[in-house]
Scaffold this motif. Structure first.
Motif, mmCIF file in Angstrom:
data_model
loop_
_atom_site.group_PDB
_atom_site.id
_atom_site.type_symbol
_atom_site.label_atom_id
_atom_site.label_comp_id
_atom_site.label_asym_id
_atom_site.label_seq_id
_atom_site.Cartn_x
_atom_site.Cartn_y
_atom_site.Cartn_z
ATOM 1 N N ASP A 83 -22.616 -10.653 18.626
ATOM 2 C CA ASP A 83 -23.484 -10.956 17.500
ATOM 3 C C ASP A 83 -23.341 -9.977 16.357
ATOM 4 O O ASP A 83 -23.293 -10.359 15.199
ATOM 5 N N GLU A 239 -30.379 -19.226 15.367
ATOM 6 C CA GLU A 239 -30.641 -17.789 15.224
ATOM 7 C C GLU A 239 -29.820 -17.208 14.088
ATOM 8 O O GLU A 239 -30.310 -16.417 13.276
ATOM 9 N N ALA A 272 -39.278 -16.188 16.050
ATOM 10 C CA ALA A 272 -38.990 -15.459 17.288
ATOM 11 C C ALA A 272 -38.734 -14.010 16.943
ATOM 12 O O ALA A 272 -37.796 -13.705 16.220
ATOM 13 N N VAL A 273 -39.601 -13.135 17.456
ATOM 14 C CA VAL A 273 -39.492 -11.722 17.100
ATOM 15 C C VAL A 273 -38.169 -11.152 17.591
ATOM 16 O O VAL A 273 -37.645 -10.212 17.019
ATOM 17 N N ARG A 274 -37.591 -11.758 18.640
ATOM 18 C CA ARG A 274 -36.332 -11.205 19.139
ATOM 19 C C ARG A 274 -35.190 -11.429 18.143
ATOM 20 O O ARG A 274 -34.132 -10.817 18.263
ATOM 21 N N TYR A 276 -35.635 -10.851 14.951
ATOM 22 C CA TYR A 276 -35.982 -9.931 13.885
ATOM 23 C C TYR A 276 -34.831 -8.994 13.554
ATOM 24 O O TYR A 276 -34.448 -8.857 12.405
ATOM 25 N N TRP A 277 -34.298 -8.364 14.597
ATOM 26 C CA TRP A 277 -33.282 -7.334 14.359
ATOM 27 C C TRP A 277 -32.050 -7.916 13.688
ATOM 28 O O TRP A 277 -31.419 -7.268 12.889
ATOM 29 N N ARG A 278 -31.712 -9.159 14.028
ATOM 30 C CA ARG A 278 -30.543 -9.785 13.427
ATOM 31 C C ARG A 278 -30.656 -9.789 11.914
ATOM 32 O O ARG A 278 -29.748 -9.378 11.196
ATOM 33 N N PHE A 280 -32.674 -8.020 10.015
ATOM 34 C CA PHE A 280 -32.713 -6.673 9.459
ATOM 35 C C PHE A 280 -31.324 -6.066 9.420
ATOM 36 O O PHE A 280 -30.904 -5.473 8.423
ATOM 37 N N PHE A 281 -30.617 -6.231 10.504
ATOM 38 C CA PHE A 281 -29.286 -5.642 10.616
ATOM 39 C C PHE A 281 -28.373 -6.196 9.531
ATOM 40 O O PHE A 281 -27.788 -5.446 8.738
ATOM 41 N N THR A 284 -29.637 -5.441 5.905
ATOM 42 C CA THR A 284 -29.446 -4.044 5.527
ATOM 43 C C THR A 284 -27.987 -3.777 5.220
ATOM 44 O O THR A 284 -27.651 -3.164 4.197
ATOM 45 N N SER B 268 -46.088 -9.596 19.647
ATOM 46 C CA SER B 268 -45.773 -11.019 19.709
ATOM 47 C C SER B 268 -44.353 -11.264 20.186
ATOM 48 O O SER B 268 -43.474 -10.419 20.029
ATOM 49 N N THR B 269 -44.155 -12.431 20.741
ATOM 50 C CA THR B 269 -42.811 -12.900 21.047
ATOM 51 C C THR B 269 -42.425 -13.930 20.005
ATOM 52 O O THR B 269 -41.352 -13.874 19.426
ATOM 53 N N PHE B 270 -43.350 -14.862 19.788
ATOM 54 C CA PHE B 270 -43.165 -15.817 18.712
ATOM 55 C C PHE B 270 -44.343 -15.680 17.785
ATOM 56 O O PHE B 270 -45.488 -15.659 18.233
ATOM 57 N N PHE B 271 -44.048 -15.585 16.519
ATOM 58 C CA PHE B 271 -45.126 -15.350 15.583
ATOM 59 C C PHE B 271 -45.326 -16.564 14.692
ATOM 60 O O PHE B 271 -44.372 -17.087 14.124
ATOM 61 N N VAL B 516 -38.414 -2.172 14.185
ATOM 62 C CA VAL B 516 -37.710 -1.850 12.946
ATOM 63 C C VAL B 516 -38.730 -1.523 11.858
ATOM 64 O O VAL B 516 -38.417 -0.864 10.877
ATOM 65 N N LEU B 533 -32.314 2.802 2.298
ATOM 66 C CA LEU B 533 -31.097 2.477 3.042
ATOM 67 C C LEU B 533 -30.831 3.440 4.190
ATOM 68 O O LEU B 533 -30.578 2.983 5.308
ATOM 69 N N MET B 536 -33.328 2.541 6.939
ATOM 70 C CA MET B 536 -33.001 1.288 7.621
ATOM 71 C C MET B 536 -31.805 1.461 8.557
ATOM 72 O O MET B 536 -31.808 0.981 9.686
ATOM 73 N N ILE B 540 -32.127 1.065 12.590
ATOM 74 C CA ILE B 540 -31.383 0.010 13.289
ATOM 75 C C ILE B 540 -30.477 0.617 14.356
ATOM 76 O O ILE B 540 -30.402 0.127 15.482
ATOM 77 N N GLU B 568 -38.598 -9.512 27.779
ATOM 78 C CA GLU B 568 -37.732 -10.119 26.769
ATOM 79 C C GLU B 568 -36.329 -10.293 27.322
ATOM 80 O O GLU B 568 -35.903 -9.559 28.214
ATOM 81 N N HIS B 574 -25.963 -13.191 26.621
ATOM 82 C CA HIS B 574 -25.075 -14.344 26.695
ATOM 83 C C HIS B 574 -25.018 -14.929 28.092
ATOM 84 O O HIS B 574 -24.947 -16.138 28.265
#
Lengths: 892, 892
Positions: A83, A239, A272-274, A276-278, A280-281, A284, B268-271, B516, B533, B536, B540, B568, B574
Motif C-alpha cells: 500500500d 480504500e 473507516a478509521v483504519r 485514516y493513515w492512508r 494522511f500518508f 502529506t 471509533s472504528t467507523f465514524f 496521527v 510538514l 506530519m 506518520i 483492528e 493482505h
C-alpha cells in the motif's frame, strides 16, 4: 465441453458467494478485468520461470549474479504491491500534476496580462484581447472535454461521493477522462474565470489512483491475483479512492490535514478509521513534494504555507471582537445557502426556457462562450473592473485580502501606501469599502454562473476568495470603527482585518460545502493557527445556518444530476425515529418461488426493474431463501426462450419431419406462411388482447422485438455478466446489445430459422410453462434483512454503512416487504423537503443527443424500453393473476 | 388481568422489534429507565396541565401574563432537548470541570513547592516533605477511588472505546464514578507524579454527558419519550458519548480540532460523518470557555494557545533538516512501542510474582505508595533530581522544552542566560545533553510505572513531555552541530531546537496512542502550524514503526483488561482476504426448532452460553427463521418448570387427591418421604447415571440447585428483562438473583410446597417433554447472516460497522454455522500474533475480593456455575443425542 462448463460454473459460484451489494456493471467489469488479467498474467509467469531456467543452465561468468538480479527484481516487484508504495507513487504523481497544472495556469494568466499590458495604447484592442483570450480558452476547454470525455465536466466531488458509496459510475475513472480533466481544467483556470481547481483535483487524484492501480497490476505483486481473492480488490479500491480524494485536496492546497478531513467530510458517510493513515500518508507526501517543487523552482526559500500570513502572535484578537466573528459566521451561512440556491436556479432557468435550451443544444459551445464574455467584460480593468479589483487574478486577490495591514485608516489613506497588488483595491475615486462590496457582489453571481459552464471546474476557491473579501470588509469596518483596537488596557492592539478575512474565507467555504474542516484548510493555507477560535466559531455558525437552509453544493449537484445517492438525515432528525420501515416499505414485493415456472419468472421480470429478486420457498410459506440477480433470471429466461434452444427444437422437429417426410413426400409451405405473417399475427393479437385493456400498436414476435430499433452507436455502458453457459451468454447479448454486424441480418423476421412468427409465439408459450431449474443459478443466500419495526434512522444508517441498494423486510423468516434506496430517499426527502432540486443534470440535453451518455440514464432508457416491449408481448399472452398482489394480500 | 397481560405483551413486542445487537443488560437498563421515567412523567404532565387550568380560571391582574410565562417555559423546556443545547451545556460543564481541576492541581503543586521551599534549611525534612506529600495524595486517590468506584481507575479511553462499540459496561457511567474520577484525578495529578489528565478527561466528559442526559430527562423535551421512540435514545446516547469524548480532549488541551480527531481515532472504528459537527461544536465551545476562564482569571490577556511558542515564521526550518525530523519520527516509533511493552511488562510482572501479588492484595494501597515513594525520591531536586530538572512540574518542563531559544551554544553557555524555569536544565556540573538524556530515560520508565498505579490517570501528557525532551535533545545536538544553520545562502537561519521538541512530542505521543491527530493537537497546543510538514512526517513514521511492533496503549489495556473489543486488522492485512468465514465459523451451532420440546431447550441452554440462539424451522430443513435471546428461553423454561406452575400442578393434584380422599380416607406419608430423600435421590442418580459417563458428586433437585449457594452481597450487575409474563419474571429472578429475604426460607428443600425432591424431579421430567410454545416469545426475525465464502476482512468490517456480537452463516436459507466475536478475535489475533497480552486486569485481584466487580467477570462466573449445576441435572436425566452434533454432520 460439459466438464469445462461444470468447472466454469463452480468457479463462478465460488466467486459469487458473499457478494451482497455488488452491482451488475461492477461485476461484469471485474469479470472482464479478471479475464484480461488472467491473459496477461499467465505468459508473464511462464516467461519469468523460463528465463530463470535458462539462467540456471547458462554457466557463464556472471550467471549467479544474474540469477540474483532476477530474484531481487522479483522481490521488488512483489513489494510494488504494498500500500505505502502505491500511496507514495500516487502522492508523487499528484504533486507533479498539481504543480504542472499550477505552472501552466500561471503562464496562461501571465500571457493574458502581458497581452493586456502590451495593448495599452488602444482600449478597444485591449478589451478585445482581454475578452477573446478567456472566451477561446473556455470554449476550447468545453469543446475538448465534450468530445473526449463528457464525464470530466464539473467538480467531480459529487461523482466521487457516489462512487465511494459503492455505486459504479462507468467511464468516470478512465484515462480519457483523466486527460480531458487535466487539460480542460488547465484551460478553464487559465482563462482567469472565477473557477477553482479543488473539486476537479479530487477527481483527478481518484483517476490517478485508478489508473495507477491498473498500471501496477501489469507488474504483478498483490495486484496479480484479483480473481482468487475475490472481495479484495473491491474494498481495496474503495480504500485507495478515499485516500486519493485526500491527496487531491492535499496537493491542491498543500494542506494534508485539511485535505484528509475535507475529503472525509465531503465524500464519506461513514469513515473507516483504519483508512485514516492512508489519506494522511499520501496527502502529506503529496503536499511535501508539491512544496518542495516550489523550493526547487526557486519560488520559495523553504517549505512554507501557500498563502502565508504574518499576523502578530502575542495578541491575535481581542475577546470583544468575537461578536464580529460570529456575525461573519452567520452572514456566511446565509451567503453560502444563497450561493447553492443561485447555482441551482441558474441551471433550472436554462432548462426551463425551452427556446434557450433548444438553441443551446444546437450550439453547445455558445453557452460557455457567452458566460465567459459576460464575466470577462465586467472584469475588464479599465471598465467596470476598476471598481472591483478586476486586474487581480484569484490568487493575487487572496494574497492581498489576507494581508496583515489595514487598508482603511479612518477614511483617509494617510501614512499607508498600497504596495504591489494591494494597489488594485485602492481606487482613486471610490472608497475601499465600495470596492470590496462591489467585488463581493459581482464575484458572487459570477462564480455561481461560471460554475455552471460545462468545463472541469470547482467552486471552492472562488467561494473562498469571496469569503475572504467579505471577512476583509467586516475587518476593515471594525478597524475604521475602533482605530486603536478595542482593548482598554495599556498597550494598543489594533484590529487585524486580515484575520477577519481568514475567518470569512473559512466560514463561507464551509457554508457552501457544509464542512467544518475548511477551518483546518485555512490554517494550513495561511500557516497560522492563532485565529483558531474565531475561525471555528464562525465555521460552525455558518454550517448551522447553511445546513438548515440548503443542501451542500455537492449534494445539490448530486440531486441535479440525479446520481444514485442517499441524502443525509438532517441536523434535527428527531422525527425520523418515528418512521418505521413498515411505513415506507413496498409490500408488493416481486418474488419468485423455488417451484415457479418460466412464465412466473417472465411476469416478475416485467413487473419491476429491481436489480435483484427475492427467492422464496413457496408463495404459501413466504420463507425468504435468498435473492437472485435480475441478470441471472434474464439469462435463465433467455436460455429457455433463446435461439439455440429454438434451433435445437427445430432440429428435433426437422428430424421428426424428415422421418415423416421420408414416409410421405409432400412440398413445404414456407413461402406462404411467411407472406401471411402480418395477418396471422394481427389475428392472434386481437384474439388475445380481448383479455388485456391496452391496445397493441405494433406487433412483433417476442425475441426480435426485444432489440432496440434505432440506436446506432451505443456506448459500451451496459456490461453483461459472462454467464456460466456460453450459449445463453450469447443470447443475452442478443437480447440487450445491438450488434451492428448481426443487426442487418435479422431485420424483422428471423430469417435464419424455419419457424413462422406464430410458431415461435406458440413455442415460446409452451416453453414458458416449464418449471424453472435454479441449479445453475447464482443465489445470494443472505440478502440483507430488516424487520417492520426498524426505524428509518437505523435503516438509513445500515444502508449508508453497508452501501446497500435494497433490503428485504421479513417477519420470522417470512418476506413481507422490500425497501430500496428509492423508498428511503423518498421518505427522507419527504420530511426534509428540499424544494426545487428535481431538475435534469446541467446541460444534459447536450449529452442526450450526443455520442455518449452516462450509464445511469442509458440503462434506465433500456429498462423502460424493455418493459414496453415485454408489455406488448404480455398483451399477446394470456393474462395471469399478478403474483405480487398475492403477496400483498398475505403481508397485510 | 389477562387483558393487562395482553397489552403488556404487545407493548413489549413493539419495543423488541428491530433490536439486533442490544445486550441483555442494556435492555434491562432501558426498561428500568422507561418505567422510572414513566413514573416521573405522568405526575409532571398532570401537574402542568393542572396549573394551566388553574391559571385560566384565575381572573387576577396578571393571569394572561402568567399563562404566557408558563407557555414560554414549556416552550423553553421543549427546546432543552435540542442537541445543540445539550452540547453547549456539556461543553460549558466540561470547561468548568477542566478549569477547576487545573486550578486545584496548580494549588496542590504550588503547596508542595512552598513546603519544599520553606524547609530549605534542613535537607532531610525537605526530603520528607517532598516525598510524603505525593505519597499521601496518591494513596488517598487510590483509596478513595477504590472505595467509591473502582471503575474510575485508569485512563478510561479503553472503556469508552468498548462502550462506543455498543458493549454496555455497567457502573462506568454513574455519578459515583464521576466523583471518584474527578477527585481521584485531581489528587493524583496534584502529587506531581508523571501522569496525564487527557485520558481521564475523555471518561469524565462521557460521564458528564451521561449524567447530563439523565438530568435533562427530568425536564422533559425529547428526553421525555424514551420508550415510545425505541431505538432513539440508544443511538442518540452513542452519538452524544462520541461528542463527549471529543469534548474531553478538547477542553483538556484547549484543542478542539485535535480533540475531535484524536477522540475519533482513539475510540471509533467507523465514524459517522454526520456526528462530526457535534464533536466540533461541543469541543470548540468547551475550549473557548476553558480559555475564556483563563482570561477572566487574569492568567492571560486574550485567548491564545496553552503552550504558546514563538518560532520565527519566515523560515521555520530548512529542507535539509528533514532527515533529522525523520530520525525523530522513527526513534519515537520504537520508543512508543517500548513504552507500551514496558507498561504491560510491569503489570505482568506484578501479576506473575505470586508472593508480591498476595502481599499487595492484602495491602492494596501499598503498591501506589511504594511507586510514588520511588518516583518522588528519584526526582528530589537536591538529590538525583538535580540532574533531570526534577524541580519542574510537567507543565513547566513542557514550556521550557518548547522554548524557541537554543540552550547549547557550542559547549559553553556564553551569551545565553537561562531565564526562569529554563535554569533547571542548566546544571553547573553537568552538560545540558546529559540532563536531557537522564530526564528522558528516568521519566520514561517512571511514566510507564506510574500509569500502572490504580488511580485515575492517563499516559498522554507524560509521553508528550518525554517526546518533547527527546526532540529537544535532537534539536540541541543539531544546533551544536550546525551553529549557523544548514542553509548555505546569504542569510543565517540558526536551527530552532524548540521546533524539534514540538516534532518529538507529536511523534512519541502519536506512536504510543497510534494516532496521527497528535500532530493537530500539537499545533493547537503551541498555536503555531509552521512545522506542519516535519510534524506530519515524523508522526506518520512513528506510527508506521510503532504499529508494526505493538498495539496501541489503549488496545494493550483493552487486552489486559479483557474488555470485549474486536482488535483492528493490521496494516498489512493482505492475508486476511484469504481467510473465509467457513474457516473460522463454529459448525456445531446451538439451535432450537419450532417444534422442539422443553428438554431440547434445556439441553441447548446448557450446552453453551451464547447470548442468542438460532430458531430453525426444523432440524431437517435447517432453515433459519430468526434468533431468540437466551433470557427469553430461560424465561420460557423457568415458566414451564417454575414454582407457580408447580404449585398450580399441586393444587390440581391436591384437588384430585381431595376428591380421592373424600372417597377413601387415608393418612399421608409426607414425613417419611422427606426422610428417605437422600437415599432415594442417590438411587435415582445411580440408576440414570449409568447412561452418562461423568460421576455426579452432589445431587440436588433441579430448581433449588440453580441458586448460587454462597454469594452474600452480589452487585446489581445482571439485569433480567422484565418478562412479558409477570409470574415468569419472578421465577426468573429466583433462578438467578439470590434474594437475601427468600434465601433463608428455601434452604435445601422446597419447604413451602408439598412435593418431595423425587416428585419434583419426576414432575420436571414430565414437563420437559412438552412441546415449546413460542407464541409469547420475542423473536428477532432477521439476525445478521453471512455466507461461507465471506472473507475475514469483510466479516470484520461488518462486525465493527454494526457492532455485532455474532452472525449466523447460512447457505440458501439453511443454517450451517455461527461466528461470534470470539472466533473473529481468535482468527485475527492468530495471524497478528501479539504476544503476552493475555494477562489479568491490573490489580484485578484487588477487585475480585472486593465488594463490587465488573459485570463481565461476574456474568461469566454465573454462566459457569449455572452450567455446572445443569450438568449435574443432566447426568440425572436420560442422555439424549446432542442436537448440535446433528447439525455438524449436516453442514459437512
Amino acid at each position: 465441453m460439459a466438464g469445462d462448463d461444470q468447472r466454469a460454473l463452480q468457479y463462478e459460484q465460488t466467486l459469487m458467494y458473499g457478494r451482497y451489494t455488488q452491482e451488475l456493471g461492477a461485476y461484469a467489469k471485474e469479470e472482464a478485468a479478471r479475464l484480461r488479467e488472467e491473459g496477461v498474467r499467465r505468459p508473464s509467469v511462464k516467461e519469468r520461470s523460463r528465463s530463470l531456467e535458462l539462467l540456471e543452465y547458462d554457466r557463464g561468468r556472471c550467471a549467479k549474479c544474474r540469477i540474483c538480479t532476477v530474484r531481487c527484481q522479483k522481490f521488488l516487484i512483489s513489494r510494488v504491491g504494498e500500500d505505502w508504495i502505491f500511496l507514495i507513487l500516487l502522492g508523487l504523481l499528484m504533486a507533479l500534476v498539481s504543480w504542472v497544472v499550477d505552472f501552466a495556469i500561471a503562464i496562461c494568466l501571465q500571457a493574458q496580462k502581458w497581452m493586456y499590458g502590451g495593448l495599452e495604447s488602444n482600449v478597444f484592442l485591449q478589451y478585445l484581447a482581454w475578452v477573446t483570450y478567456p472566451v477561446v480558452l473556455i470554449t476550447f476547454s468545453a469543446g475538448f472535454t465534450q468530445i473526449l470525455a463528457p464525464q470530466a465536466v464539473g467538480s467531480g466531488i459529487p461523482e466521487m461521493k457516489t462512487i465511494l458509496r459503492g455505486v459504479v459510475l462507468k467511464e468516470y475513472l478512465t484515462f480519457k477522462t483523466f486527460v480531458a480533466k487535466v487539460i480542460g481544467l488547465t484551460c478553464a483556470l487559465g482563462s482567469g474565470m472565477p473557477l477553482g481547481k479543488e473539486g476537479p483535483f479530487v477527481h483527478i487524484a481518484s483517476l490517478c489512483a485508478a489508473l495507477l492501480s491498473k498500471f501496477m497490476s501489469l507488474f504483478g505483486g498483490i495486484y496479480e491475483e484479483p480473481s482468487l481473492i475475490g472481495n479484495k480488490n473491491e474494498s481495496r479500491n474503495i480504500e485507495m479512492l478515499a485516500a486519493a480524494c485526500a491527496v487531491g485536496v492535499g496537493c491542491c492546497f498543500a494542506a494534508p490535514i485539511g485535505g484528509v478531513l475535507f475529503s472525509i467530510e465531503v465524500t464519506s458517510t461513514f469513515f473507516a478509521v483504519r483508512n485514516y493513515w492512508r489519506g494522511f500518508f499520501a496527502a502529506t507526501f503529496s503536499a511535501f513534494i508539491f512544496r518542495v517543487l516550489a523550493v526547487w523552482n526557486r519560488d520559495e526559500e523553504t517549505i512554507t504555507a501557500l498563502f502565508k500570513t504574518r499576523f502578530r502572535l502575542d495578541f491575535p484578537f481581542d475577546l470583544q471582537e468575537l461578536p464580529a466573528f460570529a456575525v461573519i459566521g452567520i452572514a456566511s451561512g446565509f451567503g453560502g445557502a444563497l450561493f447553492v440556491y443561485l447555482n441551482r436556479l441558474i441551471v433550472q432557468f436554462i432548462r426551463k426556457q425551452k427556446t434557450i435550451n433548444k438553441f443551446l443544444m444546437k450550439k453547445r459551445l455558445l453557452y460557455p462562450a457567452l458566460v465567459t464574455l459576460l464575466v470577462s467584460t465586467l472584469t475588464f480593468p479599465p471598465g467596470f473592473g476598476q471598481f472591483m479589483a478586476g486586474k487581480l487574478t484569484q490568487k493575487e486577490s487572496l494574497v492581498t485580502l489576507l494581508d496583515n495591514r489595514t487598508w482603511a485608516k479612518q477614511g483617509i489613506a494617510e501614512g499607508f501606501d498600497y504596495i504591489g497588488n494591494s494597489q488594485a483595491w485602492n481606487h482613486p475615486q471610490v472608497n475601499v469599502f465600495v470596492t470590496l462590496v462591489l467585488f463581493i457582489v459581482m464575484k458572487f453571481w459570477m462564480s455561481a454562473l461560471a460554475t455552471t459552464i460545462p468545463v472541469p471546474c470547482g467552486a471552492f476557491m472562488p467561494v473562498f476568495v469571496i469569503g475572504a473579501a467579505f471577512g476583509r470588509l467586516v475587518g476593515e469596518s471594525m478597524a475604521a470603527w475602533f482605530p486603536d483596537g478595542i482593548h482598554s488596557d495599556g498597550t494598543i492592539y489594533p484590529i487585524v482585518p486580515g484575520g477577519y478575512a481568514v475567518v470569512g474565507a473559512a466560514a463561507l467555504s464551509g457554508a457552501v460545502t457544509h464542512t467544518v474542516s475548511t477551518a483546518v484548510i485555512v490554517f494550513e493555507l495561511t500557516g497560522q493557527i492563532s485565529h483558531i477560535l474565531p475561525v471555528m466559531i464562525a465555521v460552525i455558525l455558518a454550517n448551522a445556518v447553511a445546513q438548515s437552509l440548503q443542501p451542500s453544493l455537492y449534494d445539490s449537484i448530486i440531486r441535479i444530476k440525479k446520481l444514485p445517492y442517499l441524502p443525509e438525515l438532517g441536523w434535527g432528525h428527531h422525527e425520523k425515529y418515528n418512521i418505521r420501515v413498515e411505513d415506507i416499505m413496498i409490500r408488493d414485493v416481486m418474488y419468485i418461488t423455488l417451484n415457479c415456472c418460466y412464465r412466473d419468472l417472465h411476469d416478475v421480470l416485467l413487473a419491476g426493474h429491481l436489480k435483484t429478486l427475492a427467492l422464496l420457498e413457496s408463495s404459501e410459506s413466504m420463507i425468504l431463501l435468498g435473492s437472485i440477480e435480475r441478470a441471472q433470471l434474464q439469462a435463465l429466461l433467455s436460455l429457455q426462450l433463446g435461439r439455440p434452444r429454438r434451433l435445437e427444437y427445430l432440429r428435433d422437429r426437422a428430424t421428426a419431419e424428415m422421418k415423416r417426410l421420408s414416409m410421405i413426400s409432400h412440398p413445404g409451405s414456407e413461402d406462404g406462411s411467411q407472406r401471411v405473417n402480418q395477418e396471422v399475427r394481427f389475428q392472434i393479437s386481437t384474439e388475445e388482447s380481448s383479455f388485456s385493456s391496452t391496445p397493441t400498436p405494433s406487433m412483433k414476435p417476442l425475441k426480435p422485438a426485444l432489440k432496440r430499433p434505432s440506436v446506432v452507436d451505443r456506448p459500451p455502458d451496459i456490461h453483461m455478466p459472462t454467464s456460466p453457459q456460453d450459449h445463453s451468454g450469447n443470447t443475452l447479448k442478443n437480447l440487450f446489445c445491438v450488434n451492428p454486424e448481426t443487426e442487418g441480418l435479422e431485420d424483422d423476421f428471423d430469417v435464419d430459422d424455419d419457424m413462422t412468427i406464430r410458431e415461435i409465439a406458440e413455442w415460446e408459450e409452451n416453453q414458458l410453462d416449464e418449471q424453472v431449474n435454479f441449479d445453475n443459478c447464482k443465489i445470494d443466500p443472505a440478502p440483507f434483512q430488516l424487520v417492520e419495526r426498524t426505524s428509518l434512522h437505523k435503516t438509513h444508517t445500515i444502508f449508508s454503512l453497508l452501501g446497500l441498494d435494497h433490503a428485504y423486510v421479513t417477519s420470522i423468516g417470512r418476506l413481507i416487504g422490500v425497501v430500496s434506496l428509492k423508498e428511503l430517499r423518498k421518505a427522507i426527502e419527504g420530511s426534509v423537503a428540499v424544494k426545487g432540486v428535481k431538475v435534469r443534470p446541467p446541460l444534459s440535453s447536450f449529452r442526450d443527443s450526443g455520442t455518449s451518455g452516462t450509464s445511469s440514464s442509458n440503462s434506465e432508457n433500456e429498462a423502460t424500453e424493455l418493459h414496453k416491449l415485454w408489455d406488448r408481448h404480455k398483451s399477446m399472452s394470456l393474462p395471469r393473476e399478478h403474483l405480487a398482489s398475492d403477496s400483498d394480500e398475505k403481508s397485510q
